[in-house]
Design a protein around this motif. Structure first.
Motif, PDB file in Angstrom:
ATOM      1  N   HIS A 212       0.842  -1.192   0.000  1.00  0.00           N
ATOM      2  CA  HIS A 212       0.000   0.000   0.000  1.00  0.00           C
ATOM      3  C   HIS A 212       0.883   1.250   0.000  1.00  0.00           C
ATOM      4  O   HIS A 212       2.034   1.213   0.427  1.00  0.00           O
ATOM      5  N   THR A 213       0.335   2.368  -0.469  1.00  0.00           N
ATOM      6  CA  THR A 213       1.094   3.613  -0.409  1.00  0.00           C
ATOM      7  C   THR A 213       1.203   4.067   1.047  1.00  0.00           C
ATOM      8  O   THR A 213       0.333   3.776   1.875  1.00  0.00           O
ATOM      9  N   HIS A 214       2.269   4.779   1.343  1.00  0.00           N
ATOM     10  CA  HIS A 214       2.454   5.283   2.705  1.00  0.00           C
ATOM     11  C   HIS A 214       1.328   6.223   3.102  1.00  0.00           C
ATOM     12  O   HIS A 214       0.898   6.232   4.255  1.00  0.00           O
ATOM     13  N   GLU A 215       0.856   7.027   2.150  1.00  0.00           N
ATOM     14  CA  GLU A 215      -0.227   7.961   2.475  1.00  0.00           C
ATOM     15  C   GLU A 215      -1.467   7.207   2.958  1.00  0.00           C
ATOM     16  O   GLU A 215      -2.093   7.582   3.937  1.00  0.00           O
ATOM     17  N   GLU A 219      -3.076   7.386   6.719  1.00  0.00           N
ATOM     18  CA  GLU A 219      -4.472   7.767   6.948  1.00  0.00           C
ATOM     19  C   GLU A 219      -5.171   6.734   7.827  1.00  0.00           C
ATOM     20  O   GLU A 219      -5.910   7.070   8.760  1.00  0.00           O
ATOM     21  N   ARG A 220      -4.949   5.463   7.541  1.00  0.00           N
ATOM     22  CA  ARG A 220      -5.580   4.393   8.323  1.00  0.00           C
ATOM     23  C   ARG A 220      -5.029   4.361   9.753  1.00  0.00           C
ATOM     24  O   ARG A 220      -5.768   4.107  10.706  1.00  0.00           O
ATOM     25  N   LEU A 222      -3.838   6.912  11.556  1.00  0.00           N
ATOM     26  CA  LEU A 222      -4.390   8.025  12.323  1.00  0.00           C
ATOM     27  C   LEU A 222      -5.866   7.813  12.613  1.00  0.00           C
ATOM     28  O   LEU A 222      -6.348   8.121  13.707  1.00  0.00           O
ATOM     29  N   HIS A 223      -6.602   7.290  11.640  1.00  0.00           N
ATOM     30  CA  HIS A 223      -8.036   7.056  11.820  1.00  0.00           C
ATOM     31  C   HIS A 223      -8.290   6.051  12.939  1.00  0.00           C
ATOM     32  O   HIS A 223      -9.292   6.151  13.661  1.00  0.00           O
ATOM     33  N   ALA A 224      -7.382   5.094  13.097  1.00  0.00           N
ATOM     34  CA  ALA A 224      -7.551   4.056  14.117  1.00  0.00           C
ATOM     35  C   ALA A 224      -7.115   4.512  15.503  1.00  0.00           C
ATOM     36  O   ALA A 224      -7.278   3.772  16.477  1.00  0.00           O
ATOM     37  N   GLY A 225      -6.548   5.716  15.620  1.00  0.00           N
ATOM     38  CA  GLY A 225      -6.086   6.188  16.921  1.00  0.00           C
ATOM     39  C   GLY A 225      -4.681   5.736  17.257  1.00  0.00           C
ATOM     40  O   GLY A 225      -4.255   5.804  18.419  1.00  0.00           O
ATOM     41  N   LEU A 226      -3.944   5.271  16.247  1.00  0.00           N
ATOM     42  CA  LEU A 226      -2.547   4.911  16.434  1.00  0.00           C
ATOM     43  C   LEU A 226      -1.678   6.131  16.138  1.00  0.00           C
ATOM     44  O   LEU A 226      -2.165   7.145  15.644  1.00  0.00           O
ATOM     45  N   ALA A 227      -0.409   6.038  16.443  1.00  0.00           N
ATOM     46  CA  ALA A 227       0.521   7.145  16.202  1.00  0.00           C
ATOM     47  C   ALA A 227       1.483   6.741  15.093  1.00  0.00           C
ATOM     48  O   ALA A 227       1.981   5.612  15.071  1.00  0.00           O
ATOM     49  N   PHE A 267      -1.401  -6.198   8.813  1.00  0.00           N
ATOM     50  CA  PHE A 267      -1.628  -4.955   9.537  1.00  0.00           C
ATOM     51  C   PHE A 267      -2.974  -4.335   9.148  1.00  0.00           C
ATOM     52  O   PHE A 267      -3.729  -3.880  10.009  1.00  0.00           O
ATOM     53  N   ILE A 268      -3.280  -4.327   7.850  1.00  0.00           N
ATOM     54  CA  ILE A 268      -4.558  -3.783   7.384  1.00  0.00           C
ATOM     55  C   ILE A 268      -5.721  -4.528   8.026  1.00  0.00           C
ATOM     56  O   ILE A 268      -6.698  -3.920   8.493  1.00  0.00           O
TER      57      ILE A 268
END
Length: 296
Positions: A212-215, A219-220, A222-227, A267-268
């Motif tokens: 997957h692209t880094h972008e 996005e995923r 940050l959306h999940a509440g990870l850093a 991870f996804i």
């Protein structure tokens, strides 16, 4: 120079359009690319002449462009010069979206994507023709994104209002740069343990070796509440990496530090079951917080 904008309905049809040659008041630049000469532009409207119509067309819509950072930066700069504010809250880059779809094309230029989808481009680098081609490309690209469950690269834009009421638009800096500086509202719970779910606040680094692209991954994250972290250190919870190099890269650094390495596909999948983390405020003693506030 010229400007063209198309307002699309939900089904992708053109509802409104705007096109105009513009007199930049300076040398128009590479005529061999865009075909516009100083003589052709002399006496044409200025950006200030058409800005009201353009803002009305853009209002309440997501700005979509092929390399949206460039187009947004141009519009924001021109708007500031005539003391106007862009009514844009979000943008989407079709270069980044196409990159996420693994189309197998030689490159991601607009003319290449047009050929891939069987769309005829009459005048490359002409503002109106480019906009029309992009509008036609958008339908199959969005359909492919739905098929692949790819996240759309829609980003919010930021603007500053100064004490004098003047509004300026921040440039669309790379998401990696912004995310690496973005504070996480959750405390880092430590290292990821295989077989257990991800926990909000975990610090995730991305190796170059991911499908997957880094972008999209950021996005995923940050959306999940990870850093998101751009470095691998003892505080990193895990590194996403499909193939670990034997002597370099973040996957190698993770193996040297004992940081867990998780393949991208795994991870996804794990992002669907992230469990809640502890808010950072919960780790601050109320009395200590009062003492800290008294220092300021």
């Amino acid at each position: 120079m010229s400007v063209a904008a198309l307002a699309l309905s939900d089904d992708g049809n053109v509802e409104k359009s705007l096109y105009s040659l513009l007199d930049p008041g300076v040398d128009p630049g590479p005529t061999h690319v865009h075909g516009l000469t100083a003589e052709m532009l002399d006496g044409q409207p200025t950006f200030g002449d058409i800005v009201d119509d353009l803002l009305e067309l853009l209002r309440g819509r997501t700005l979509v462009a092929h390399n949206v950072g460039f187009d947004y930066g141009f519009l924001a700069a021109e708007a500031e010069l005539v003391e106007a504010a862009l009514p844009i809250e979000s943008v989407m880059c079709t270069v980044e979206l196409a990159r996420r779809l693994d189309l197998g094309t030689e490159n991601l230029r607009l003319e290449t994507l047009a050929g891939h989808w069987g769309i005829t481009q009459m005048k490359p680098h002409d503002a109106l023709d480019d906009a029309m081609v992009l509008a036609q490309i958008l339908k199959p690209v969005l359909a492919r994104a739905r098929e692949r469950s790819a996240w759309l690269p829609v980003r919010s834009v930021t603007r500053r209002t100064w004490p004098n009421g003047r509004v300026t638009h921040d440039q669309l800096r790379p998401l990696k740069v912004l995310a690496a500086r973005m504070p996480c509202p959750y405390a880092n719970p430590g290292r990821f343990v295989a077989g257990r779910p991800l926990v909000q606040g975990m610090r995730v680094a991305l190796a170059a070796e991911v499908s997957h692209t880094h972008e999209e991954l950021i996005e995923r994250i940050l959306h999940a509440g990870l850093a998101y972290t751009d470095a691998v250190d003892p505080h990193t919870s895990l590194v996403v990496c499909d193939h670990i190099s034997t002597d370099q890269g973040k996957g190698y650094q993770a193996s040297e530090l004992g940081v867990p390495v998780v393949p991208g596909a795994e991870f996804i999948r794990s992002l669907d079951s992230v469990i809640g983390g502890a808010a950072i405020d919960e780790f601050v003693d109320p009395a200590a917080r009062d003492d800290q506030l008294a220092l300021f």
